[in-house]
Design a protein around this motif. Structure first.
Motif, PDB file in Angstrom:
ATOM      1  N   LEU A  80      10.276  -7.012  -6.666  1.00  0.00           N
ATOM      2  CA  LEU A  80       9.792  -7.677  -5.443  1.00  0.00           C
ATOM      3  C   LEU A  80       9.336  -6.690  -4.396  1.00  0.00           C
ATOM      4  O   LEU A  80      10.107  -5.975  -4.197  1.00  0.00           O
ATOM      5  CB  LEU A  80      10.792  -8.944  -4.971  1.00  0.00           C
ATOM      6  N   TYR A  81       8.359  -7.244  -3.599  1.00  0.00           N
ATOM      7  CA  TYR A  81       8.061  -6.256  -2.501  1.00  0.00           C
ATOM      8  C   TYR A  81       7.397  -7.458  -1.277  1.00  0.00           C
ATOM      9  O   TYR A  81       6.599  -8.217  -1.630  1.00  0.00           O
ATOM     10  CB  TYR A  81       7.042  -5.144  -2.849  1.00  0.00           C
ATOM     11  N   THR A  82       7.923  -7.328  -0.025  1.00  0.00           N
ATOM     12  CA  THR A  82       7.363  -7.756   0.925  1.00  0.00           C
ATOM     13  C   THR A  82       7.732  -7.087   2.303  1.00  0.00           C
ATOM     14  O   THR A  82       8.161  -5.969   2.019  1.00  0.00           O
ATOM     15  CB  THR A  82       7.696  -9.374   1.020  1.00  0.00           C
ATOM     16  N   GLY A  83       7.385  -7.494   3.456  1.00  0.00           N
ATOM     17  CA  GLY A  83       7.574  -6.773   4.652  1.00  0.00           C
ATOM     18  C   GLY A  83       7.207  -7.636   5.894  1.00  0.00           C
ATOM     19  O   GLY A  83       7.087  -8.645   5.830  1.00  0.00           O
ATOM     20  N   ARG A  84       7.375  -6.840   6.959  1.00  0.00           N
ATOM     21  CA  ARG A  84       7.309  -7.381   8.412  1.00  0.00           C
ATOM     22  C   ARG A  84       6.571  -6.474   9.226  1.00  0.00           C
ATOM     23  O   ARG A  84       7.160  -5.157   9.065  1.00  0.00           O
ATOM     24  CB  ARG A  84       8.479  -8.027   8.706  1.00  0.00           C
ATOM     25  N   GLY A  85       5.819  -6.794  10.276  1.00  0.00           N
ATOM     26  CA  GLY A  85       5.482  -5.955  11.187  1.00  0.00           C
ATOM     27  C   GLY A  85       6.319  -6.248  12.591  1.00  0.00           C
ATOM     28  O   GLY A  85       6.109  -7.222  13.096  1.00  0.00           O
ATOM     29  N   MET A 116       9.210  -2.551   6.809  1.00  0.00           N
ATOM     30  CA  MET A 116       9.078  -2.519   8.242  1.00  0.00           C
ATOM     31  C   MET A 116       8.012  -1.944   8.617  1.00  0.00           C
ATOM     32  O   MET A 116       8.461  -0.449   8.817  1.00  0.00           O
ATOM     33  CB  MET A 116      10.318  -2.329   8.867  1.00  0.00           C
ATOM     34  N   THR A 117       6.915  -2.294   9.166  1.00  0.00           N
ATOM     35  CA  THR A 117       5.780  -1.289   9.494  1.00  0.00           C
ATOM     36  C   THR A 117       5.855  -1.181  11.273  1.00  0.00           C
ATOM     37  O   THR A 117       4.938  -1.595  11.637  1.00  0.00           O
ATOM     38  CB  THR A 117       4.408  -1.960   9.037  1.00  0.00           C
ATOM     39  N   ASP A 118       6.942  -0.425  11.256  1.00  0.00           N
ATOM     40  CA  ASP A 118       7.221  -0.224  13.017  1.00  0.00           C
ATOM     41  C   ASP A 118       5.937   0.929  13.374  1.00  0.00           C
ATOM     42  O   ASP A 118       5.838   1.342  14.539  1.00  0.00           O
ATOM     43  CB  ASP A 118       8.314   0.585  13.168  1.00  0.00           C
ATOM     44  N   ASP A 119       5.507   1.572  12.287  1.00  0.00           N
ATOM     45  CA  ASP A 119       4.178   2.450  12.502  1.00  0.00           C
ATOM     46  C   ASP A 119       2.844   1.774  12.938  1.00  0.00           C
ATOM     47  O   ASP A 119       2.192   1.998  13.985  1.00  0.00           O
ATOM     48  CB  ASP A 119       3.895   3.519  11.519  1.00  0.00           C
ATOM     49  N   GLU A 120       2.720   0.657  12.212  1.00  0.00           N
ATOM     50  CA  GLU A 120       1.385  -0.010  12.011  1.00  0.00           C
ATOM     51  C   GLU A 120       1.426  -1.021  13.523  1.00  0.00           C
ATOM     52  O   GLU A 120       0.372  -0.891  14.264  1.00  0.00           O
ATOM     53  CB  GLU A 120       1.392  -1.168  11.016  1.00  0.00           C
ATOM     54  N   LYS A 121       2.739  -1.458  13.734  1.00  0.00           N
ATOM     55  CA  LYS A 121       2.574  -1.941  15.134  1.00  0.00           C
ATOM     56  C   LYS A 121       2.491  -1.303  16.211  1.00  0.00           C
ATOM     57  O   LYS A 121       2.066  -1.687  17.353  1.00  0.00           O
ATOM     58  CB  LYS A 121       3.998  -2.875  15.306  1.00  0.00           C
ATOM     59  N   PHE A 122       3.172  -0.086  16.285  1.00  0.00           N
ATOM     60  CA  PHE A 122       2.828   0.857  17.360  1.00  0.00           C
ATOM     61  C   PHE A 122       1.251   1.136  17.567  1.00  0.00           C
ATOM     62  O   PHE A 122       0.749   1.327  18.460  1.00  0.00           O
ATOM     63  CB  PHE A 122       3.763   2.134  17.141  1.00  0.00           C
ATOM     64  N   LEU A 221       5.877  -8.187  -7.634  1.00  0.00           N
ATOM     65  CA  LEU A 221       5.415  -9.360  -7.253  1.00  0.00           C
ATOM     66  C   LEU A 221       5.560  -9.399  -5.631  1.00  0.00           C
ATOM     67  O   LEU A 221       6.708  -9.229  -5.214  1.00  0.00           O
ATOM     68  CB  LEU A 221       5.902 -10.512  -7.799  1.00  0.00           C
ATOM     69  N   ILE A 222       4.367  -9.592  -4.914  1.00  0.00           N
ATOM     70  CA  ILE A 222       4.487  -9.643  -3.496  1.00  0.00           C
ATOM     71  C   ILE A 222       4.386 -11.243  -3.025  1.00  0.00           C
ATOM     72  O   ILE A 222       3.355 -11.563  -2.981  1.00  0.00           O
ATOM     73  CB  ILE A 222       3.301  -8.936  -2.863  1.00  0.00           C
ATOM     74  N   PRO A 223       5.322 -11.615  -2.459  1.00  0.00           N
ATOM     75  CA  PRO A 223       5.625 -13.058  -1.913  1.00  0.00           C
ATOM     76  C   PRO A 223       5.253 -12.832  -0.357  1.00  0.00           C
ATOM     77  O   PRO A 223       5.949 -12.190   0.311  1.00  0.00           O
ATOM     78  CB  PRO A 223       6.737 -13.663  -1.945  1.00  0.00           C
ATOM     79  N   ASP A 227      -2.580 -13.738   4.932  1.00  0.00           N
ATOM     80  CA  ASP A 227      -3.358 -12.816   5.794  1.00  0.00           C
ATOM     81  C   ASP A 227      -3.203 -11.422   5.263  1.00  0.00           C
ATOM     82  O   ASP A 227      -3.999 -10.530   5.852  1.00  0.00           O
ATOM     83  CB  ASP A 227      -2.890 -12.931   7.183  1.00  0.00           C
ATOM     84  N   GLN A 228      -2.290 -11.107   4.600  1.00  0.00           N
ATOM     85  CA  GLN A 228      -1.950  -9.576   4.119  1.00  0.00           C
ATOM     86  C   GLN A 228      -2.904  -9.331   2.971  1.00  0.00           C
ATOM     87  O   GLN A 228      -2.765  -8.079   2.428  1.00  0.00           O
ATOM     88  CB  GLN A 228      -0.497  -9.438   3.621  1.00  0.00           C
ATOM     89  N   ASP A 229      -3.562 -10.305   2.191  1.00  0.00           N
ATOM     90  CA  ASP A 229      -4.112 -10.126   1.089  1.00  0.00           C
ATOM     91  C   ASP A 229      -5.172  -8.825   1.027  1.00  0.00           C
ATOM     92  O   ASP A 229      -5.355  -8.226   0.047  1.00  0.00           O
ATOM     93  CB  ASP A 229      -5.128 -11.543   0.715  1.00  0.00           C
ATOM     94  N   PRO A 230      -5.926  -8.516   2.173  1.00  0.00           N
ATOM     95  CA  PRO A 230      -6.863  -7.272   2.055  1.00  0.00           C
ATOM     96  C   PRO A 230      -5.956  -5.861   1.655  1.00  0.00           C
ATOM     97  O   PRO A 230      -6.655  -5.188   1.052  1.00  0.00           O
ATOM     98  CB  PRO A 230      -7.307  -7.190   3.516  1.00  0.00           C
ATOM     99  N   TYR A 231      -4.758  -5.953   2.080  1.00  0.00           N
ATOM    100  CA  TYR A 231      -4.010  -4.830   1.573  1.00  0.00           C
ATOM    101  C   TYR A 231      -4.112  -4.761   0.049  1.00  0.00           C
ATOM    102  O   TYR A 231      -3.851  -3.629  -0.364  1.00  0.00           O
ATOM    103  CB  TYR A 231      -2.621  -4.781   2.327  1.00  0.00           C
ATOM    104  N   TRP A 232      -3.696  -5.897  -0.474  1.00  0.00           N
ATOM    105  CA  TRP A 232      -3.473  -5.819  -1.804  1.00  0.00           C
ATOM    106  C   TRP A 232      -4.664  -5.839  -2.788  1.00  0.00           C
ATOM    107  O   TRP A 232      -4.620  -5.298  -3.827  1.00  0.00           O
ATOM    108  CB  TRP A 232      -2.788  -7.127  -2.215  1.00  0.00           C
ATOM    109  N   ARG A 233      -5.903  -6.224  -1.988  1.00  0.00           N
ATOM    110  CA  ARG A 233      -7.194  -5.976  -3.004  1.00  0.00           C
ATOM    111  C   ARG A 233      -7.429  -4.599  -2.927  1.00  0.00           C
ATOM    112  O   ARG A 233      -7.793  -4.098  -4.069  1.00  0.00           O
ATOM    113  CB  ARG A 233      -8.497  -6.594  -1.915  1.00  0.00           C
TER     114      ARG A 233
HETATM  115  N1  TRP Z   1       1.593  -5.516   7.833  1.00  0.00           N
HETATM  116  C1  TRP Z   1       2.689  -6.349   7.803  1.00  0.00           C
HETATM  117  C2  TRP Z   1       2.551  -7.347   9.077  1.00  0.00           C
HETATM  118  O1  TRP Z   1       1.954  -6.848   9.957  1.00  0.00           O
HETATM  119  C3  TRP Z   1       3.798  -5.821   7.285  1.00  0.00           C
HETATM  120  C4  TRP Z   1       4.042  -5.638   5.855  1.00  0.00           C
HETATM  121  C5  TRP Z   1       4.261  -4.547   5.213  1.00  0.00           C
HETATM  122  C6  TRP Z   1       4.089  -6.695   4.666  1.00  0.00           C
HETATM  123  N2  TRP Z   1       4.274  -4.704   3.864  1.00  0.00           N
HETATM  124  C7  TRP Z   1       4.198  -5.923   3.529  1.00  0.00           C
HETATM  125  C8  TRP Z   1       3.855  -8.010   4.846  1.00  0.00           C
HETATM  126  C9  TRP Z   1       4.085  -6.610   2.494  1.00  0.00           C
HETATM  127  C10 TRP Z   1       4.015  -8.680   3.723  1.00  0.00           C
HETATM  128  C11 TRP Z   1       3.995  -7.930   2.408  1.00  0.00           C
HETATM  129  O2  TRP Z   1       3.397  -8.205   9.120  1.00  0.00           O
END
Ligand code: TRP
Length: 376
Positions: A80-85, A116-122, A221-223, A227-233
């Motif tokens: 599994l993979y997911t994340g947070r900005g 944790m995309t602490d780079d993206e949010k910066f 699998l990414i739950p 809105d994150q779909d463009p990354y996965w495309r």
């Molecule tokens: N870009 C996401 C956000 O702004 C953070 C993120 C990184 C993410 N990898 C992910 C979210 C994978 C969902 C799945 O919140």
């Protein structure tokens, strides 16, 4: 009478969500698949029960979930993979997919990589420093842990602190993606900073990190919210060129905010319930939430309310009333005018308070074990 007049155009991108979201249209626009009864049955079989977010269609769309389940059933490695900005404190809308991820982790006994995309949010927020985003990264990790994830099987990656785990692989990804692709997918323009141009390669990388670390191909699998779909495309386009599987996805809807329209958003704190809100403050927000009620109690009793536009009903539906019978009963009472908004809000406020008290306890305890969760 509809409160949702004045329609704004729907925009759903990783960096902006606005307008009234039409999820059926998103399935079409993004070219994903609806989650069918058959898939629900398979998930239920492995998990032992159907999660509230499945039975209520909060996770409503997917790519290759059938394939991912095939792999699991064939006893191939899955992950599994997911994340947070981390751009601020966590609210209930963020917790939804994390609760669901915990369900998947238990059901499939899978390792979870959490970015944790602490780079993206910066990079995308003018007003956030790296101290801010890495600070939120740490605080938000406490929220993640409070959702009950398994320390042995959860690997949190702070992009800023743990880039050495990603960088080699990110370079391989980056070399396969052109600037014009990124410009088109993310709507970048010449005045955007150059940091953000490479960032999508960083977000794609954890899709493959399990395969590299385990030295075998893992089906991931990414739950996540849709809105994150463009990354996965983008990621799916290059995965096989690097010798990996395309990541599968499950897409969630957004939890509505407590205001008149739109998803729960940290930029409108009065309409969002944060996990760190004092329970009394959260209860007050519920008491002033937008409902489907009539202007007067008399009219409400006569004509009934409209749960379909009510944020209080939405909270029961998404999170706080798991019992289907009780939910149907609430809807019936509302439409019949036998329950008025004040009482309904008070009931929900009480549940939210109890939830927060418990959650905050777990969140504080997480401080002692947070290091176990960071990637090693
Ligand atoms: N870009 C996401 C956000 O702004 C953070 C993120 C990184 C993410 N990898 C992910 C979210 C994978 C969902 C799945 O919140």
């Amino acid at each position: 009478m509809s409160g949702r007049d004045l329609k704004e155009e729907m925009v759903v991108t990783p960096w902006r969500v606005s307008g009234e979201v039409d999820y059926g249209k998103l399935i079409e626009q993004f070219g994903t698949q609806p989650i069918t009864e058959e898939l629900l049955k398979r998930l239920k079989k492995h998990a032992g029960y159907l999660h509230i977010q499945l039975k209520r269609q909060i996770f409503f769309s997917h790519r290759d979930l059938d394939w991912w389940l095939d792999m699991y059933e064939a006893e191939k490695p899955v992950g599994l993979y997911t994340g947070r900005g981390p751009s601020g404190p966590v609210h209930l809308g963020h917790l939804l997919p994390w609760f669901f991820t915990k369900y998947l982790q238990d059901a499939f006994n899978a390792h979870l990589y959490f970015q944790m995309t602490d780079d993206e949010k910066f990079l995308i927020h003018d007003n956030l420093t790296l101290e801010d985003t890495t600070g939120y990264m740490y605080e938000n990790t406490l929220d993640l842990i409070a959702c009950g994830l398994d320390a042995e099987k959860t690997h949190v990656i702070s992009d800023v602190n743990h880039i050495s785990h990603l960088y080699r692989l990110s370079l391989q990804v980056g070399k396969l993606v052109t600037y014009s692709t990124i410009k088109a997918i993310f709507g970048l323009s010449d005045s955007d900073n150059i940091g953000i141009i490479f960032f999508p390669a960083i977000q794609a990388t954890p899709c493959f990190i399990q395969s590299v670390r385990e030295k075998r191909n893992v089906a991931v699998l990414i739950p996540a919210a849709i809105d994150q779909d463009p990354y996965w495309r983008m990621t799916r386009d290059i995965a096989e060129k690097l010798g990996f599987y395309k990541p599968a996805q499950m897409h969630a809807k957004f939890l509505p905010g407590l205001g008149r329209r739109g998803k729960m958003s940290a930029s409108m704190p009065e309409t969002a319930i944060f996990t760190v809100d004092p329970p009394e403050v959260a209860a007050k927000k519920i008491m002033t939430a937008y409902t489907g009620g009539r202007p007067t109690v008399r009219e409400q009793k006569e004509h009934g309310g409209d749960p379909s536009i009510c944020t209080v009903y939405a909270y029961c539906y998404y999170l706080f009333e798991e019992d289907d019978k009780k939910l149907t009963e609430l809807e019936r009472e509302c439409r019949a005018g036998t329950i008025i908004c004040g009482d309904c809000k008070a009931r929900l406020a009480e549940k939210v308070k109890r939830f927060l008290i418990e959650f905050q306890e777990k969140r504080e305890k997480a401080r002692d074990i947070v290091d176990q969760f960071f990637i090693k």
